[in-house]
Write a protein that holds these residues in place. Structure first.
Motif, PDB file in Angstrom:
ATOM      1  N   LYS A 103      -6.068  36.891  -1.430  1.00 26.89           N
ATOM      2  CA  LYS A 103      -5.645  38.153  -0.802  1.00 26.89           C
ATOM      3  C   LYS A 103      -4.154  38.118  -0.476  1.00 26.89           C
ATOM      4  O   LYS A 103      -3.410  39.061  -0.738  1.00 26.89           O
ATOM      5  N   ARG A 104      -3.735  37.007   0.104  1.00 26.84           N
ATOM      6  CA  ARG A 104      -2.361  36.920   0.579  1.00 26.84           C
ATOM      7  C   ARG A 104      -1.359  36.670  -0.548  1.00 26.84           C
ATOM      8  O   ARG A 104      -0.211  37.094  -0.458  1.00 26.84           O
TER       9      ARG A 104
ATOM     10  N   LYS B 106     -10.389  20.888   2.630  1.00 22.98           N
ATOM     11  CA  LYS B 106     -11.454  19.944   3.018  1.00 22.98           C
ATOM     12  C   LYS B 106     -12.876  20.489   2.943  1.00 22.98           C
ATOM     13  O   LYS B 106     -13.555  20.654   3.956  1.00 22.98           O
ATOM     14  N   GLY B 107     -13.357  20.803   1.770  1.00 23.56           N
ATOM     15  CA  GLY B 107     -14.742  21.226   1.627  1.00 23.56           C
ATOM     16  C   GLY B 107     -14.993  22.674   2.011  1.00 23.56           C
ATOM     17  O   GLY B 107     -16.122  23.146   1.941  1.00 23.56           O
ATOM     18  N   LYS B 108     -13.937  23.380   2.444  1.00 19.06           N
ATOM     19  CA  LYS B 108     -14.097  24.799   2.788  1.00 19.06           C
ATOM     20  C   LYS B 108     -13.337  25.670   1.794  1.00 19.06           C
ATOM     21  O   LYS B 108     -12.932  26.785   2.098  1.00 19.06           O
ATOM     22  N   GLY B 109     -13.161  25.134   0.598  1.00 17.09           N
ATOM     23  CA  GLY B 109     -12.335  25.808  -0.388  1.00 17.09           C
ATOM     24  C   GLY B 109     -12.809  27.196  -0.744  1.00 17.09           C
ATOM     25  O   GLY B 109     -12.009  28.098  -0.995  1.00 17.09           O
ATOM     26  N   HIS B 110     -14.134  27.421  -0.763  1.00 15.92           N
ATOM     27  CA  HIS B 110     -14.654  28.730  -1.154  1.00 15.92           C
ATOM     28  C   HIS B 110     -14.243  29.813  -0.166  1.00 15.92           C
ATOM     29  O   HIS B 110     -14.041  30.968  -0.529  1.00 15.92           O
ATOM     30  N   ILE B 111     -14.106  29.424   1.120  1.00 20.28           N
ATOM     31  CA  ILE B 111     -13.683  30.392   2.149  1.00 20.28           C
ATOM     32  C   ILE B 111     -12.182  30.633   2.044  1.00 20.28           C
ATOM     33  O   ILE B 111     -11.712  31.767   1.969  1.00 20.28           O
ATOM     34  N   TYR B 112     -11.422  29.536   2.016  1.00 23.62           N
ATOM     35  CA  TYR B 112      -9.971  29.656   2.018  1.00 23.62           C
ATOM     36  C   TYR B 112      -9.446  30.236   0.702  1.00 23.62           C
ATOM     37  O   TYR B 112      -8.427  30.930   0.691  1.00 23.62           O
ATOM     38  N   LYS B 113     -10.128  29.945  -0.403  1.00 22.80           N
ATOM     39  CA  LYS B 113      -9.674  30.429  -1.700  1.00 22.80           C
ATOM     40  C   LYS B 113      -9.657  31.950  -1.727  1.00 22.80           C
ATOM     41  O   LYS B 113      -8.713  32.579  -2.220  1.00 22.80           O
ATOM     42  N   ARG B 114     -10.688  32.550  -1.159  1.00 23.94           N
ATOM     43  CA  ARG B 114     -10.778  34.011  -1.112  1.00 23.94           C
ATOM     44  C   ARG B 114      -9.648  34.589  -0.266  1.00 23.94           C
ATOM     45  O   ARG B 114      -8.984  35.553  -0.654  1.00 23.94           O
ATOM     46  N   GLU B 115      -9.402  33.963   0.876  1.00 23.19           N
ATOM     47  CA  GLU B 115      -8.339  34.439   1.762  1.00 23.19           C
ATOM     48  C   GLU B 115      -6.960  34.223   1.133  1.00 23.19           C
ATOM     49  O   GLU B 115      -6.068  35.072   1.268  1.00 23.19           O
ATOM     50  N   LEU B 116      -6.797  33.101   0.442  1.00 25.29           N
ATOM     51  CA  LEU B 116      -5.517  32.796  -0.185  1.00 25.29           C
ATOM     52  C   LEU B 116      -5.203  33.810  -1.280  1.00 25.29           C
ATOM     53  O   LEU B 116      -4.061  34.270  -1.408  1.00 25.29           O
TER      54      LEU B 116
ATOM     55  N   PRO C 215     -12.642  29.910  18.254  1.00 25.48           N
ATOM     56  CA  PRO C 215     -12.055  29.368  17.019  1.00 25.48           C
ATOM     57  C   PRO C 215     -10.785  30.126  16.635  1.00 25.48           C
ATOM     58  O   PRO C 215     -10.625  31.292  17.012  1.00 25.48           O
ATOM     59  N   LEU C 216      -9.916  29.457  15.898  1.00 28.41           N
ATOM     60  CA  LEU C 216      -8.685  30.096  15.454  1.00 28.41           C
ATOM     61  C   LEU C 216      -9.015  31.041  14.300  1.00 28.41           C
ATOM     62  O   LEU C 216      -9.540  30.609  13.276  1.00 28.41           O
ATOM     63  N   PRO C 217      -8.723  32.345  14.463  1.00 27.28           N
ATOM     64  CA  PRO C 217      -9.054  33.312  13.401  1.00 27.28           C
ATOM     65  C   PRO C 217      -8.368  32.981  12.079  1.00 27.28           C
ATOM     66  O   PRO C 217      -7.283  32.403  12.059  1.00 27.28           O
ATOM     67  N   MET C 218      -9.008  33.361  10.984  1.00 26.08           N
ATOM     68  CA  MET C 218      -8.445  33.115   9.666  1.00 26.08           C
ATOM     69  C   MET C 218      -7.059  33.731   9.536  1.00 26.08           C
ATOM     70  O   MET C 218      -6.163  33.158   8.916  1.00 26.08           O
ATOM     71  N   SER C 219      -6.864  34.909  10.140  1.00 23.93           N
ATOM     72  CA  SER C 219      -5.565  35.574  10.040  1.00 23.93           C
ATOM     73  C   SER C 219      -4.464  34.729  10.674  1.00 23.93           C
ATOM     74  O   SER C 219      -3.341  34.664  10.163  1.00 23.93           O
ATOM     75  N   MET C 220      -4.783  34.054  11.795  1.00 18.15           N
ATOM     76  CA  MET C 220      -3.777  33.224  12.465  1.00 18.15           C
ATOM     77  C   MET C 220      -3.531  31.931  11.689  1.00 18.15           C
ATOM     78  O   MET C 220      -2.403  31.417  11.647  1.00 18.15           O
ATOM     79  N   ARG C 221      -4.591  31.394  11.079  1.00 17.52           N
ATOM     80  CA  ARG C 221      -4.416  30.206  10.235  1.00 17.52           C
ATOM     81  C   ARG C 221      -3.409  30.498   9.120  1.00 17.52           C
ATOM     82  O   ARG C 221      -2.457  29.739   8.895  1.00 17.52           O
ATOM     83  N   PHE C 222      -3.621  31.627   8.425  1.00 18.56           N
ATOM     84  CA  PHE C 222      -2.769  31.909   7.278  1.00 18.56           C
ATOM     85  C   PHE C 222      -1.384  32.379   7.700  1.00 18.56           C
ATOM     86  O   PHE C 222      -0.402  32.161   6.980  1.00 18.56           O
ATOM     87  N   LYS C 223      -1.269  32.994   8.859  1.00 13.33           N
ATOM     88  CA  LYS C 223       0.057  33.336   9.385  1.00 13.33           C
ATOM     89  C   LYS C 223       0.859  32.061   9.608  1.00 13.33           C
ATOM     90  O   LYS C 223       2.053  31.985   9.282  1.00 13.33           O
ATOM     91  N   ASN C 224       0.199  31.018  10.152  1.00 12.18           N
ATOM     92  CA  ASN C 224       0.840  29.721  10.356  1.00 12.18           C
ATOM     93  C   ASN C 224       1.209  29.068   9.027  1.00 12.18           C
ATOM     94  O   ASN C 224       2.319  28.554   8.855  1.00 12.18           O
TER      95      ASN C 224
END
Length: 280
Positions: A249-250, A237-247, A195-204
């Motif tokens: 941070k950044r 898309k329904g994964k907001g709780h995961i992405y919100k935390r990462e967002l 899977p594409l790591p969260m760090s690479m997703r947010f770098k993109n």
């Protein structure tokens, strides 16, 4: 490199190509298995970016010639040591199409050996009636349509990331808009990691954000907070709780990051002007 299903490997003197089997006779008949001559002496390609694009055969096909950017572009132009780069791009395009991610339809990837180097060309079917996202945002004032398209852009980028594809240059000009559809293009230098790591997703995503802020800084476009949220709603898309935390941070570092970006744009413009003055 092993071709995707439905593609053939063509080896000819100085040529290595992966070609959709349905297009082989067409390309042979028109001499497009070595498209380098089409670009010789061409002062104004149909489109120009990091690569150069040329529409052929009454806008049936688009041929992209890969070129280096910046100083390397001045020194080496379209010559690359890595001869497999364009074939990896075709393979990623094929994988995205197979997974129903809107993108261009690949026809052929062609490498031409020139001494120690390779010239590289990607042929795709032409996408009629499409504009890049920057042009769309400049030309479109309909608020509802802008929100719909930006949300759709978030969905497309998210699906690309779900497939493990990290885009090598995710920016506004590499998203095409046709109607309310959004297509992702130009996968040169992209890679796949599942899977594409969260760090690479947010770098993109930050790379895309950077292109938005650069266009805003130049006064080319203006995006409201509501429009930026629309993209985010499409992406999460329904994964907001995961992405919100990462967002969160950044975003803490975003003011500093924005300062660095603006300094970089200033230096980029200064160096470009000095370089042009020097070679003139």
């Amino acid at each position: 490199m092993k071709p995707p299903p439905g593609f053939s490997v063509i080896r000819e003197p100085y040529i290595y190509a992966l070609v959709d089997e349905n297009w082989v006779p067409y390309l042979r008949e028109r001499g497009l298995l070595d498209p380098s001559d089409l670009f010789e002496g061409l002062l104004s390609p149909t489109f120009k970016g990091r690569g150069e694009l040329l529409l052929v055969d009454e806008e049936v096909l688009v041929i992209k010639r890969n070129r280096h950017g910046g100083i390397l572009g001045f020194l080496l132009g379209d010559l690359f040591l890595d001869g497999s780069r364009v074939h990896r791009e075709l393979l990623l395009l094929w994988r995205l199409k197979k997974a129903e991610v809107p993108t261009l339809v690949p026809v052929a990837s062609i490498g031409k050996k020139v001494g120690l180097f390779w010239k590289q060309f990607l042929i795709t079917q032409y996408l009629h009636g499409a504009d890049d996202m920057l042009s769309f945002l400049q030309a479109t004032t309909d608020a509802k349509r802008r929100l719909t398209v930006l949300k759709r852009a978030g969905e497309v980028v998210s699906k690309m990331h779900d497939l493990g594809v990290y885009h090598g240059d995710l920016q506004l000009k590499n998203l095409l808009v046709r109607g309310e559809e959004v297509f992702v293009i130009d996968l040169d230098k992209s890679k796949q990691r599942i899977p594409l790591p969260m760090s690479m997703r947010f770098k993109n995503l930050l790379r895309l954000m950077r292109s938005v802020e650069k266009a805003e800084a130049k006064g080319l476009i203006g995006l409201s907070l509501k429009e930026k949220v629309a993209f985010w709603l499409g992406y999460k898309k329904g994964k907001g709780h995961i992405y919100k935390r990462e967002l969160r941070k950044r975003l803490k570092l975003h003011p500093f990051r924005r300062l660095i970006w603006r300094l970089g744009w200033f230096l980029e413009g200064l160096i470009s002007r000095l370089f042009v003055k020097y070679i003139a």
